[in-house]
Design a protein around this motif. Sequence first.
Motif, PDB file in Angstrom:
ATOM      1  N   VAL A  20      39.439  28.118  46.073  1.00 29.65           N
ATOM      2  CA  VAL A  20      38.334  29.062  46.203  1.00 29.65           C
ATOM      3  C   VAL A  20      38.585  29.959  47.403  1.00 29.65           C
ATOM      4  N   GLY A  21      38.833  31.228  47.129  1.00 24.82           N
ATOM      5  CA  GLY A  21      39.128  32.131  48.244  1.00 24.82           C
ATOM      6  C   GLY A  21      38.751  33.551  47.884  1.00 24.82           C
ATOM      7  N   LEU A  22      39.441  34.493  48.517  1.00 20.90           N
ATOM      8  CA  LEU A  22      39.149  35.896  48.240  1.00 20.90           C
ATOM      9  C   LEU A  22      39.374  36.202  46.766  1.00 20.90           C
ATOM     10  N   GLY A  23      40.278  35.446  46.154  1.00 19.77           N
ATOM     11  CA  GLY A  23      40.571  35.636  44.733  1.00 19.77           C
ATOM     12  C   GLY A  23      39.333  35.459  43.869  1.00 19.77           C
ATOM     13  N   ASN A  24      38.476  34.508  44.235  1.00 22.10           N
ATOM     14  CA  ASN A  24      37.287  34.247  43.417  1.00 22.10           C
ATOM     15  C   ASN A  24      36.178  35.246  43.684  1.00 22.10           C
ATOM     16  N   ILE A  25      35.930  35.493  44.985  1.00 21.68           N
ATOM     17  CA  ILE A  25      34.717  36.229  45.315  1.00 21.68           C
ATOM     18  C   ILE A  25      34.981  37.725  45.367  1.00 21.68           C
ATOM     19  N   TRP A  26      36.219  38.091  45.634  1.00 20.56           N
ATOM     20  CA  TRP A  26      36.518  39.510  45.785  1.00 20.56           C
ATOM     21  C   TRP A  26      37.279  40.044  44.568  1.00 20.56           C
ATOM     22  N   LYS A  27      38.364  39.336  44.215  1.00 19.37           N
ATOM     23  CA  LYS A  27      39.237  39.878  43.179  1.00 19.37           C
ATOM     24  C   LYS A  27      38.689  39.672  41.760  1.00 19.37           C
ATOM     25  N   PHE A  28      38.179  38.467  41.493  1.00 15.36           N
ATOM     26  CA  PHE A  28      37.716  38.181  40.135  1.00 15.36           C
ATOM     27  C   PHE A  28      36.669  39.182  39.641  1.00 15.36           C
ATOM     28  N   PRO A  29      35.614  39.442  40.443  1.00 13.15           N
ATOM     29  CA  PRO A  29      34.624  40.414  39.952  1.00 13.15           C
ATOM     30  C   PRO A  29      35.222  41.792  39.692  1.00 13.15           C
ATOM     31  N   TYR A  30      36.154  42.246  40.562  1.00 16.93           N
ATOM     32  CA  TYR A  30      36.615  43.609  40.288  1.00 16.93           C
ATOM     33  C   TYR A  30      37.599  43.694  39.137  1.00 16.93           C
ATOM     34  N   VAL A  31      38.397  42.660  38.917  1.00 14.59           N
ATOM     35  CA  VAL A  31      39.232  42.734  37.699  1.00 14.59           C
ATOM     36  C   VAL A  31      38.374  42.578  36.453  1.00 14.59           C
ATOM     37  N   THR A  32      37.308  41.783  36.547  1.00 14.95           N
ATOM     38  CA  THR A  32      36.394  41.678  35.407  1.00 14.95           C
ATOM     39  C   THR A  32      35.812  43.042  35.084  1.00 14.95           C
ATOM     40  N   GLY A  33      35.414  43.758  36.139  1.00 16.08           N
ATOM     41  CA  GLY A  33      34.878  45.099  35.939  1.00 16.08           C
ATOM     42  C   GLY A  33      35.912  46.019  35.307  1.00 16.08           C
ATOM     43  N   GLU A  34      37.136  45.950  35.828  1.00 16.54           N
ATOM     44  CA  GLU A  34      38.183  46.853  35.340  1.00 16.54           C
ATOM     45  C   GLU A  34      38.593  46.573  33.906  1.00 16.54           C
ATOM     46  N   TYR A  35      38.593  45.280  33.547  1.00 12.39           N
ATOM     47  CA  TYR A  35      39.085  44.941  32.216  1.00 12.39           C
ATOM     48  C   TYR A  35      37.981  44.678  31.210  1.00 12.39           C
ATOM     49  N   GLY A  36      36.787  45.187  31.500  1.00 15.96           N
ATOM     50  CA  GLY A  36      35.792  45.273  30.442  1.00 15.96           C
ATOM     51  C   GLY A  36      34.816  44.125  30.290  1.00 15.96           C
ATOM     52  N   GLY A  37      34.648  43.277  31.306  1.00 14.03           N
ATOM     53  CA  GLY A  37      33.551  42.309  31.251  1.00 14.03           C
ATOM     54  C   GLY A  37      33.807  41.072  30.404  1.00 14.03           C
ATOM     55  N   GLY A  38      32.846  40.796  29.502  1.00 12.95           N
ATOM     56  CA  GLY A  38      32.782  39.513  28.782  1.00 12.95           C
ATOM     57  C   GLY A  38      34.061  39.038  28.133  1.00 12.95           C
TER      58      GLY A  38
END
Length: 448
Positions: A20-38
């Motif tokens: 659990v690090g920056l990958g979860n809280i910072w990177k995961f949400p923005y790649v989710t946003g970039e690659y279309g969510g659900g």
Amino acid sequence: MSTVRFSRFGFILAAVGSAVGLGNIWKFPYVTGEYGGGAFVLVYLITALFIGIFVLIAELLIGKLGQSDAVSMFENLATKKKNLWKYAGFMAIVPLIILSYYSVVIGWIFHYIVVSFQSLPSNIEESKNIFMTLLTTDLQTQFMYHTIVFVLVTSIILKGVKDGIERINKILMPLLALILSILFVYSLSVESFSKAVTFMFNPDFTKLSSEAVIVAIGQAFYTLSLGMGIIITYAASLPKHVNIVKSSLIIAVIDTSVAIIAGLIIFTLLFDKGAESTKGAGLVFISLPSVFYEFGSIGTFLAILFFIAIAFAGITSAISMLEPMVSFFVNRFNYTRLKAALICSLFFYILGIAALLSNITDYSPVLMIGSKNLFDWLDFVASTILVPLGGILVVVFVGHFMDENKINAELIPLLGKTITKVWFFMVRYIIPIALILVILNETGIFKF
Ligand code: PHE
């Protein structure tokens, strides 16, 4: 290897602390946003839970059977080509490279804790300005925080596995859980929560590209700290009777849940103020601060908690990045922990200074290599190429170069014969191919 070991709970906490690090809280949400969510979230869940758990089991096996530092474990456990396989253990250098700029980013987070206490930016323009000023001109602040991180993680690593790593995780991880729970409960009370749920869990497969699948696999490796000798090294200090399958499941499920919870919190806040979901890497440092501002005084409180949470998550990951090489020097060359820790820490500290200078306008021309500056190169080479490469080495090693009987003796009692066979099949054939595709895509050799 030293005889000091984690407690069972301490091991799980430390592994979760690494994952659990920056990958979860910072990177995961923005790649989710970039690659279309659900749809992306769904693919990520499948890969994190299947590929992730399978590789976690493989790394825990190496540590449990090897009981040494990464290099010696590859060397000792190889049934053939020992001399070549020991070089695979040098994947332990990768987290040190990652740590160089990861430490700089933790420094930004420290700065944002201070900013949240003082005054948040009142609009997106101001927010952008604050971040870009910090990044491109404020050498002093970045240098100061990078140095603080250096001193902090070195002093913890010096204390060793039990009194250093286990102890700090036992303090920071429960606090992180508490803070995330407070933020989550708050976001439940915000109207846009349901929008965030729909965005994250309502898959629209028309938005899913094959590239998204590949990115999801890469993200699963990065977020679980796989392919870098970290889990392998931690597992060498496992207490005797630990169920490695259960441990892998717990680690992967907690890590994934934190990513999902962080995503829900962030998207709820963003959607509530009509901010965009696709803001790239600036999501946390540019979009969120001004969104927090719009929430008024409660927003300041939320911002402080939020940045403290990421700082805690980052520090426990940073510590795990140091340990593999430190354990290598202590074990292989009989260095004292002090000497080993100083060598490794100075390495990341100095490289980190170069990385942060490469973002500063006055120095950036010198530190540009082709189209990227040093900071971006380090991230690109380490986390998008070397991490999947390390992953390939792990699965090829466990699948083809370790004693199958020994592995069966560990896994069959836990998984049964059939699932152990499925695990072997995945580790031998499917996962290496998936990782090769990740590298081809990330390097642009073959774009999906
Ligand atoms: N897993 C960590 C995260 O998600 C990142 C990490 C990378 C940790 C490398 C250790 C080593 O932020």
